[in-house]
Design an enzyme around this catalytic site. Structure first.
Site, short mmCIF file in Angstrom:
data_model
loop_
_atom_site.label_atom_id
_atom_site.label_comp_id
_atom_site.label_asym_id
_atom_site.label_seq_id
_atom_site.Cartn_x
_atom_site.Cartn_y
_atom_site.Cartn_z
N HIS A 41 0.84 -1.21 0.00
CA HIS A 41 0.00 0.00 0.00
C HIS A 41 0.88 1.26 0.00
O HIS A 41 0.61 2.21 -0.72
CB HIS A 41 -0.87 0.07 1.26
N LYS A 78 -16.65 -7.22 7.68
CA LYS A 78 -15.46 -8.00 7.32
C LYS A 78 -14.69 -8.45 8.56
O LYS A 78 -13.66 -9.10 8.43
CB LYS A 78 -14.52 -7.14 6.46
N ARG A 100 -2.06 -6.32 -8.26
CA ARG A 100 -0.84 -7.12 -8.08
C ARG A 100 -0.71 -8.16 -9.18
O ARG A 100 0.25 -8.19 -9.91
CB ARG A 100 -0.87 -7.82 -6.71
N SER A 154 -2.61 -7.81 3.09
CA SER A 154 -2.91 -7.70 4.53
C SER A 154 -3.29 -9.07 5.08
O SER A 154 -2.88 -9.45 6.17
CB SER A 154 -4.05 -6.72 4.76
#
Ligand code: PNS
Length: 169
Positions: free
Chosen positions: A23, A47, A96, A134
């Site tokens: 990030h 979440k 990515r 993450s």
């Protein structure tokens, strides 16, 4: 002044649970071509984030302290409405691998349908960070692996503390 227009404001949204060096790389690169970059931290309790929205925002503030055109805010609800309220004309997202593309394309098209005046721009993650997420960082540290170099030191410390506290409870 940004390259594309005067006073170009962009939102870089995410869960940032927690912020990784991937990030951070994207923040550094996108801050160079916009006038203001607003990091939008999604509240999203559904979440079940590891860190509260305030903890996530505080960690972000700490790691972007050196950038004078980057600020941190939190949001709930639709991303495009948050972006519009902040007068942003761009949404920045990182890609990515090809596996990110499908979901990102869907979101970008939905966001364009909701607010055609807001453009999504994709930045390619640098090779060094193309495997960092993450989710994986949390998994590795939970299982006792080494995550140094993958997250900023302040985040590494917060993760260690959080998992240590969990292990002892
Ligand atoms: O870091 P993440 O979890 O991949 O970020 C996802 C995020 C925050 C960009 C996305 O979940 C989002 O925009 N949520 C806000 C709700 C919304 O606008 N939904 C419609 C998007 S098409």
């Amino acid at each position: 002044m940004g390259l594309l227009s005067t006073n170009l404001i962009a939102v870089y949204p995410g869960s940032f649970d927690p912020i990784t060096n991937g990030h951070l790389d994207l923040i550094a690169r996108s801050a160079r071509f916009v006038d203001r970059l607003i990091l939008g931290v999604l509240q999203n309790e559904a979440k079940q984030p590891l860190f509260t929205v305030e903890e996530r925002a505080d960690m972000l503030r700490e790691v972007v302290r050196g950038y004078d055109n980057v600020e941190v805010d939190t949001f709930n609800g639709l991303l495009v409405e948050f972006a519009a309220a902040r007068k942003a004309s761009l949404i920045v997202r990182g890609i990515r691998a090809i596996s990110d593309y499908e979901y990102e394309l869907q979101m970008a098209l939905m966001n364009r349908r909701l607010r055609p005046e807001i453009e999504t721009v994709f930045m390619m993650a640098s090779e060094a960070h193309s495997f960092v997420s993450s989710r994986l960082v949390k998994e590795v540290i939970r299982l006792g692996g080494n995550i140094s170099g993958l997250v900023p030191p302040v985040v590494e410390a917060a993760l260690k503390e959080r998992f240590l506290a969990k292990a002892m409870s």
